[in-house]
Scaffold this motif. Structure first.
Motif, PDB file in Angstrom:
ATOM      1  N   UNK A 198     -16.326 -12.869 -17.462  1.00  0.00           N
ATOM      2  CA  UNK A 198     -14.903 -12.647 -17.180  1.00  0.00           C
ATOM      3  C   UNK A 198     -14.304 -11.629 -18.140  1.00  0.00           C
ATOM      4  N   UNK A 199     -14.693 -11.709 -19.412  1.00  0.00           N
ATOM      5  CA  UNK A 199     -14.167 -10.770 -20.410  1.00  0.00           C
ATOM      6  C   UNK A 199     -14.612  -9.345 -20.078  1.00  0.00           C
ATOM      7  N   UNK A 200     -15.866  -9.174 -19.704  1.00  0.00           N
ATOM      8  CA  UNK A 200     -16.391  -7.846 -19.361  1.00  0.00           C
ATOM      9  C   UNK A 200     -15.650  -7.286 -18.146  1.00  0.00           C
ATOM     10  N   UNK A 201     -15.483  -8.107 -17.124  1.00  0.00           N
ATOM     11  CA  UNK A 201     -14.814  -7.639 -15.909  1.00  0.00           C
ATOM     12  C   UNK A 201     -13.354  -7.285 -16.182  1.00  0.00           C
ATOM     13  N   UNK A 202     -12.697  -8.108 -17.013  1.00  0.00           N
ATOM     14  CA  UNK A 202     -11.292  -7.840 -17.349  1.00  0.00           C
ATOM     15  C   UNK A 202     -11.164  -6.515 -18.095  1.00  0.00           C
ATOM     16  N   UNK A 203     -12.018  -6.288 -19.069  1.00  0.00           N
ATOM     17  CA  UNK A 203     -11.963  -5.044 -19.852  1.00  0.00           C
ATOM     18  C   UNK A 203     -12.313  -3.839 -18.985  1.00  0.00           C
ATOM     19  N   UNK A 212     -23.124  -5.740 -15.181  1.00  0.00           N
ATOM     20  CA  UNK A 212     -22.011  -6.624 -14.815  1.00  0.00           C
ATOM     21  C   UNK A 212     -20.846  -5.805 -14.261  1.00  0.00           C
ATOM     22  N   UNK A 213     -20.531  -4.707 -14.955  1.00  0.00           N
ATOM     23  CA  UNK A 213     -19.427  -3.843 -14.519  1.00  0.00           C
ATOM     24  C   UNK A 213     -19.741  -3.247 -13.149  1.00  0.00           C
ATOM     25  N   UNK A 214     -20.961  -2.792 -12.975  1.00  0.00           N
ATOM     26  CA  UNK A 214     -21.365  -2.178 -11.702  1.00  0.00           C
ATOM     27  C   UNK A 214     -21.210  -3.161 -10.548  1.00  0.00           C
ATOM     28  N   UNK A 215     -21.723  -4.369 -10.705  1.00  0.00           N
ATOM     29  CA  UNK A 215     -21.614  -5.371  -9.651  1.00  0.00           C
ATOM     30  C   UNK A 215     -20.156  -5.723  -9.374  1.00  0.00           C
ATOM     31  N   UNK A 216     -19.354  -5.763 -10.424  1.00  0.00           N
ATOM     32  CA  UNK A 216     -17.924  -6.053 -10.272  1.00  0.00           C
ATOM     33  C   UNK A 216     -17.244  -4.962  -9.453  1.00  0.00           C
ATOM     34  N   UNK A 217     -17.540  -3.708  -9.762  1.00  0.00           N
ATOM     35  CA  UNK A 217     -16.935  -2.588  -9.036  1.00  0.00           C
ATOM     36  C   UNK A 217     -17.392  -2.549  -7.573  1.00  0.00           C
ATOM     37  N   UNK A 235     -16.863  -7.606   1.322  1.00  0.00           N
ATOM     38  CA  UNK A 235     -16.071  -8.755   0.906  1.00  0.00           C
ATOM     39  C   UNK A 235     -16.330  -9.108  -0.542  1.00  0.00           C
ATOM     40  N   UNK A 236     -15.307  -9.607  -1.211  1.00  0.00           N
ATOM     41  CA  UNK A 236     -15.432 -10.042  -2.595  1.00  0.00           C
ATOM     42  C   UNK A 236     -15.313 -11.559  -2.640  1.00  0.00           C
ATOM     43  N   UNK A 237     -16.271 -12.208  -3.312  1.00  0.00           N
ATOM     44  CA  UNK A 237     -16.293 -13.669  -3.405  1.00  0.00           C
ATOM     45  C   UNK A 237     -16.300 -14.099  -4.868  1.00  0.00           C
ATOM     46  N   UNK A 238     -15.880 -15.325  -5.079  1.00  0.00           N
ATOM     47  CA  UNK A 238     -16.033 -15.955  -6.378  1.00  0.00           C
ATOM     48  C   UNK A 238     -16.452 -17.410  -6.148  1.00  0.00           C
ATOM     49  N   UNK A 239     -16.807 -18.080  -7.215  1.00  0.00           N
ATOM     50  CA  UNK A 239     -17.185 -19.500  -7.124  1.00  0.00           C
ATOM     51  C   UNK A 239     -16.195 -20.327  -7.952  1.00  0.00           C
ATOM     52  N   UNK A 240     -15.735 -21.416  -7.384  1.00  0.00           N
ATOM     53  CA  UNK A 240     -14.810 -22.304  -8.089  1.00  0.00           C
ATOM     54  C   UNK A 240     -15.460 -23.674  -8.245  1.00  0.00           C
ATOM     55  N   UNK A 241     -15.092 -24.346  -9.320  1.00  0.00           N
ATOM     56  CA  UNK A 241     -15.631 -25.680  -9.589  1.00  0.00           C
ATOM     57  C   UNK A 241     -14.773 -26.726  -8.887  1.00  0.00           C
ATOM     58  N   UNK A 242     -15.400 -27.630  -8.151  1.00  0.00           N
ATOM     59  CA  UNK A 242     -14.672 -28.715  -7.498  1.00  0.00           C
ATOM     60  C   UNK A 242     -15.320 -30.050  -7.874  1.00  0.00           C
ATOM     61  N   UNK A 243     -14.540 -31.117  -7.791  1.00  0.00           N
ATOM     62  CA  UNK A 243     -15.030 -32.465  -8.120  1.00  0.00           C
ATOM     63  C   UNK A 243     -14.745 -33.390  -6.945  1.00  0.00           C
ATOM     64  N   UNK A 244     -15.710 -34.253  -6.638  1.00  0.00           N
ATOM     65  CA  UNK A 244     -15.465 -35.205  -5.560  1.00  0.00           C
ATOM     66  C   UNK A 244     -14.754 -36.432  -6.113  1.00  0.00           C
ATOM     67  N   UNK A 245     -14.565 -37.443  -5.273  1.00  0.00           N
ATOM     68  CA  UNK A 245     -13.814 -38.636  -5.676  1.00  0.00           C
ATOM     69  C   UNK A 245     -14.466 -39.392  -6.824  1.00  0.00           C
TER      70      UNK A 245
END
Length: 212
Positions: free
Chosen positions: A22-27, A53-58, A76-86
């Motif tokens: 995340x830091x690399x992509x932000x910078x 990392x920068x190349x893949x981000x671009x 398309x641009x995708x990301x992964x989010x953390x989810x929790x079940x019950x």
């Protein structure tokens, strides 16, 4: 053994991305070169790894395209989010962030004429008309570096240090298309001035392909 090695690599890549991705992509989004990003990170990371990392981000966010602009293909641009079940069990879900392209454009081809004015001013005007996200520059640096090393050295030598550093930090492929942000506009203007670089500028809104 092969599966074990694959798992270890995947785990290492995930841990690295969580720690520094995340830091690399932000910078990178702020316009820093790979070398500058390496200096900003809290722990040492090889510039080659940062460059990947920068190349893949671009590629994911449309800043760099592998296909010609306006070819009608969606990316398309995708990301992964953390989810929790019950029960508190953690898993990851793939989420689409954005979609690029989709419209097939027939471009009007224009051979740039110096009579149109200073090239840097011309580029700025076209980018203002179309928006940075709709303006691209053809990059053939990888091919030139391989086939014409002397020309490549001359082109890099004509650039400001920070611009040369930016290009050399990215793992360019045979031919790609980079958004005409301020840095790439400056680079394109310098390369045009050398009369050693031949490429195109693509403007999607005005449907113009300017040949250098």
């Amino acid at each position: 053994m092969a599966e074990q090695e694959y798992f270890k690599k995947a785990l290492a890549d995930f841990a690295f991305d969580a720690a520094a991705g995340d830091a690399i992509r932000h910078l990178a989004d702020l316009g820093l070169s790979v070398a500058q990003i390496a200096e900003k990170l809290n722990y040492p990371v090889k510039q080659e790894k940062i460059g990947k990392v920068v190349w893949e981000h671009f590629l994911k966010n449309g800043r760099i395209l592998r296909e010609e602009p306006g070819n009608g293909k969606l990316s398309e641009e995708y990301t992964y989010v953390t989810i929790y079940d019950a029960y508190g069990k953690k898993s990851f879900q793939r989420v689409k962030l954005a979609e690029y392209g989709g419209e097939k454009i027939v471009f009007k081809e224009i051979i740039y004429d110096p009579a149109l004015g200073k090239f840097s001013d011309y580029l700025l005007q076209k980018c203002r008309e179309n928006g940075k996200e709709n303006s691209y520059f053809t990059c053939t640096f990888a091919r030139i570096r391989r086939e014409e090393p002397e020309t490549f050295a001359a082109l890099m030598g004509a650039l400001e240090v920070r611009d040369r550093e930016y290009l050399l930090g990215l793992p360019f492929e045979e031919i790609v298309y980079h958004q005409l942000d301020r840095r790439i506009r400056e680079i394109a203007a310098v390369l045009y001035g050398t009369k050693k670089y031949h490429g195109e500028c693509w403007f999607l809104k005005s449907k113009e392909k300017v040949i250098l």
